[in-house]
Write a protein that holds these residues in place. Structure first.
Motif, PDB file in Angstrom:
ATOM      1  N   GLN A 327     -20.644  27.106  30.518  1.00 32.51           N
ATOM      2  CA  GLN A 327     -20.564  25.924  31.393  1.00 32.51           C
ATOM      3  C   GLN A 327     -20.071  26.389  32.772  1.00 32.51           C
ATOM      4  O   GLN A 327     -18.907  26.209  33.121  1.00 32.51           O
ATOM      5  CB  GLN A 327     -19.623  24.876  30.791  1.00 32.51           C
ATOM      6  CG  GLN A 327     -19.855  24.595  29.314  1.00 32.51           C
ATOM      7  CD  GLN A 327     -21.228  24.008  29.030  1.00 32.51           C
ATOM      8  OE1 GLN A 327     -21.784  23.240  29.820  1.00 32.51           O
ATOM      9  NE2 GLN A 327     -21.788  24.377  27.880  1.00 32.51           N
ATOM     10  N   LYS A 328     -20.956  27.005  33.506  1.00 34.13           N
ATOM     11  CA  LYS A 328     -20.531  27.709  34.726  1.00 34.13           C
ATOM     12  C   LYS A 328     -19.834  26.811  35.742  1.00 34.13           C
ATOM     13  O   LYS A 328     -18.898  27.228  36.417  1.00 34.13           O
ATOM     14  CB  LYS A 328     -21.733  28.403  35.375  1.00 34.13           C
ATOM     15  CG  LYS A 328     -22.283  29.536  34.503  1.00 34.13           C
ATOM     16  CD  LYS A 328     -23.053  30.531  35.303  1.00 34.13           C
ATOM     17  CE  LYS A 328     -23.682  31.607  34.421  1.00 34.13           C
ATOM     18  NZ  LYS A 328     -22.792  32.158  33.395  1.00 34.13           N
ATOM     19  N   SER A 329     -20.255  25.576  35.832  1.00 35.70           N
ATOM     20  CA  SER A 329     -19.660  24.711  36.856  1.00 35.70           C
ATOM     21  C   SER A 329     -18.266  24.221  36.470  1.00 35.70           C
ATOM     22  O   SER A 329     -17.597  23.572  37.267  1.00 35.70           O
ATOM     23  CB  SER A 329     -20.584  23.527  37.163  1.00 35.70           C
ATOM     24  OG  SER A 329     -20.880  22.809  35.996  1.00 35.70           O
ATOM     25  N   LEU A 330     -17.812  24.549  35.250  1.00 34.33           N
ATOM     26  CA  LEU A 330     -16.435  24.198  34.868  1.00 34.33           C
ATOM     27  C   LEU A 330     -15.472  25.359  35.092  1.00 34.33           C
ATOM     28  O   LEU A 330     -14.268  25.224  34.879  1.00 34.33           O
ATOM     29  CB  LEU A 330     -16.380  23.798  33.385  1.00 34.33           C
ATOM     30  CG  LEU A 330     -17.045  22.481  33.002  1.00 34.33           C
ATOM     31  CD1 LEU A 330     -16.972  22.286  31.486  1.00 34.33           C
ATOM     32  CD2 LEU A 330     -16.389  21.304  33.718  1.00 34.33           C
ATOM     33  N   GLN A 331     -16.017  26.484  35.529  1.00 32.43           N
ATOM     34  CA  GLN A 331     -15.213  27.690  35.680  1.00 32.43           C
ATOM     35  C   GLN A 331     -13.947  27.429  36.519  1.00 32.43           C
ATOM     36  O   GLN A 331     -14.019  26.901  37.624  1.00 32.43           O
ATOM     37  CB  GLN A 331     -16.072  28.762  36.356  1.00 32.43           C
ATOM     38  CG  GLN A 331     -15.487  30.147  36.339  1.00 32.43           C
ATOM     39  CD  GLN A 331     -15.206  30.693  34.945  1.00 32.43           C
ATOM     40  OE1 GLN A 331     -14.079  31.057  34.654  1.00 32.43           O
ATOM     41  NE2 GLN A 331     -16.220  30.736  34.095  1.00 32.43           N
ATOM     42  N   GLY A 332     -12.795  27.786  35.941  1.00 30.43           N
ATOM     43  CA  GLY A 332     -11.535  27.687  36.671  1.00 30.43           C
ATOM     44  C   GLY A 332     -10.926  26.304  36.713  1.00 30.43           C
ATOM     45  O   GLY A 332      -9.889  26.115  37.353  1.00 30.43           O
ATOM     46  N   ILE A 333     -11.527  25.340  36.033  1.00 30.88           N
ATOM     47  CA  ILE A 333     -11.017  23.964  36.069  1.00 30.88           C
ATOM     48  C   ILE A 333     -10.138  23.708  34.846  1.00 30.88           C
ATOM     49  O   ILE A 333     -10.520  24.012  33.717  1.00 30.88           O
ATOM     50  CB  ILE A 333     -12.183  22.964  36.105  1.00 30.88           C
ATOM     51  CG1 ILE A 333     -12.942  23.124  37.419  1.00 30.88           C
ATOM     52  CG2 ILE A 333     -11.687  21.528  35.931  1.00 30.88           C
ATOM     53  CD1 ILE A 333     -14.255  22.381  37.452  1.00 30.88           C
ATOM     54  N   TYR A 334      -8.948  23.160  35.078  1.00 27.88           N
ATOM     55  CA  TYR A 334      -8.060  22.758  33.978  1.00 27.88           C
ATOM     56  C   TYR A 334      -8.499  21.379  33.486  1.00 27.88           C
ATOM     57  O   TYR A 334      -8.566  20.422  34.254  1.00 27.88           O
ATOM     58  CB  TYR A 334      -6.604  22.707  34.464  1.00 27.88           C
ATOM     59  CG  TYR A 334      -5.628  22.234  33.417  1.00 27.88           C
ATOM     60  CD1 TYR A 334      -5.330  23.034  32.317  1.00 27.88           C
ATOM     61  CD2 TYR A 334      -4.992  20.997  33.520  1.00 27.88           C
ATOM     62  CE1 TYR A 334      -4.431  22.607  31.339  1.00 27.88           C
ATOM     63  CE2 TYR A 334      -4.093  20.569  32.551  1.00 27.88           C
ATOM     64  CZ  TYR A 334      -3.820  21.379  31.464  1.00 27.88           C
ATOM     65  OH  TYR A 334      -2.928  20.953  30.504  1.00 27.88           O
TER      66      TYR A 334
END
Ligand SMILES: [Ca+2]
Length: 406
Positions: A327-334
């Protein structure tokens, strides 16, 4: 199956990890930053498997093909991380030791595998006991040769008296430093009548940090040299952070080691905290970023990085920073959620500026009863549907996807 789950369930459920539903009401802290976050969907991850009150999911750090689900009534199931799987093995069972669970926040609550589980077979659980009421963190040993866990392999690491049935915490997690972190609630009731949150000599209302690979002073663990209160005679040396009400799920960012926690509020505010060494997070003088019952903010108290009020939910379930690949667009999101309302938020943290970059609601799943998030070996994220008895994988929502069924 999902259709049979009644929206809203019951008031009793809503008190699961929070004492009183209150009428306090604030706007959520949605903070539309420079970048917008993707909406998510929950996809049933293992449609052929069901669980009884799942409260945690994780891998063992040894065999990346396996996942484990913790059931609150005392069982841990092991199965292949494959959506087609129809088999699960009973890995661990202490349900007979949790007889007559009298409060809905009690039971088997946490699991962490030792970083060298493959070699030593050690894993750690947190569970509640009665007569006297207490919370135990115990080590058990998986016997690789027999592929079983003997009851007799228990070594009690922590044995903490619990004055009330609620607010037991507990999350267990090994940090990147190899130490075991354990969250404990303030002891329960409401408003922290024992004052445990602001009592540094109490192991309640705190996140503890212990070295389970060494022993000292007759304990089954040692105090790491750099624990903040190691040499403070007025404090418990196990404490890493304090002033916490009931941390229900905390996790380390697998990329940068940041410790994130969801701290369940009293009557008005649920909060997200970034936990730092020696940090005092304010309870019971503060609830979220607000004074609690005339309490004052002492200058050493740390405010949450995010909070929400009763118009958005009633009991936070802390989550994870997404570090997977799929899920690349969630990368780094808490990502974190509310147990009662099923809202899920995404929070993008700017570590350089030490502030929230973007915070948005990314999904709303009113029937999901999200008791926990979980992470597999690749960093893909799941949630446990507590009353639903299912595990869901978090995916970015396809543009043309209809609203979820639950
Ligand atoms: Ca706080």
């Amino acid at each position: 199956m999902l259709r049979r789950v009644i929206l809203g369930l019951s008031v009793g459920l809503f008190t699961l990890f929070c004492v009183q539903g209150g009428s306090g009401c604030t706007s959520g802290q949605d903070n539309k930053g420079p970048s917008s976050l993707p909406a998510i969907q929950l996809v049933e991850a293992f449609p052929k498997l069901s669980f009884d009150l799942p409260v945690f999911l994780c891998g063992d750090g040894a065999d990346d093909s396996l996942l484990y689900v913790v059931e609150q009534e005392g069982k841990i199931w092991r199965f292949k991380n494959d959506k087609k799987t129809g088999e699960k093995d009973l890995f661990f069972d202490i349900s007979s030791r949790i007889p007559g669970r009298r409060h809905n926040e009690e039971g088997l609550l946490a699991l962490a595998f030792h970083p060298k589980f493959k070699e030593n077979g050690y894993f750690y659980v947190c569970y509640s006991q009665h007569d006297p009421r207490r919370g135990l963190v115990s080590r058990f040993t998986w016997d690789k040769r027999k592929d079983e866990v003997a009851d007799t392999s228990e070594t009690v690491i922590l044995n903490i008296s619990q004055p009330y049935g609620n607010h037991n915490g507990c999350t267990l997690a090994f940090g990147p430093d190899g130490y075991l972190y354990a969250s404990f609630g303030d002891g329960g009731s409401a408003g922290d009548p024992k004052g445990s949150g602001q009592d540094k000599s109490s192991l309640l209302g705190a996140i503890l940090r212990i070295d389970v690979d060494a022993t000292d002073l007759g304990k089954k663990y040692a105090i790491p040299e750099d624990n903040p209160f190691k040499d403070d005679k007025d404090a418990a040396p196990e404490i890493w952070a304090w002033g916490l009400r009931n941390v229900w799920r905390m996790s380390f960012d697998r990329k940068d080691g940041t410790l994130w926690a969801g701290d369940v509020g009293q009557n008005a505010y649920e909060e997200v905290d970034i936990i730092v060494k020696g940090g005092n997070y304010g309870w019971n003088k503060r609830e979220g970023t607000h004074d609690y019952r005339g309490g004052d903010k002492a200058k050493d108290m740390i405010d949450p990085v995010a909070e929400y009020g009763r118009n958005k939910g009633i009991s936070i379930t802390g989550g994870y920073v997404y570090r997977g690949e799929a899920q690349k667009s969630l990368q780094g999101i808490y990502l974190y959620a509310d147990y009662g309302t099923g809202r899920v938020w995404g929070l993008k943290w700017d570590a350089d500026k030490e502030k929230v970059d973007t915070l948005e609601e990314v999904g709303h799943f009113p029937r999901a009863t999200i008791s926990s998030f979980g992470e597999d070996a690749k960093g893909e994220l799941y949630v446990c549907g507590h009353r639903v008895g299912a595990i869901y994988r978090i995916e970015v929502k396809a543009d043309n996807e209809e609203e979820d069924d639950f």
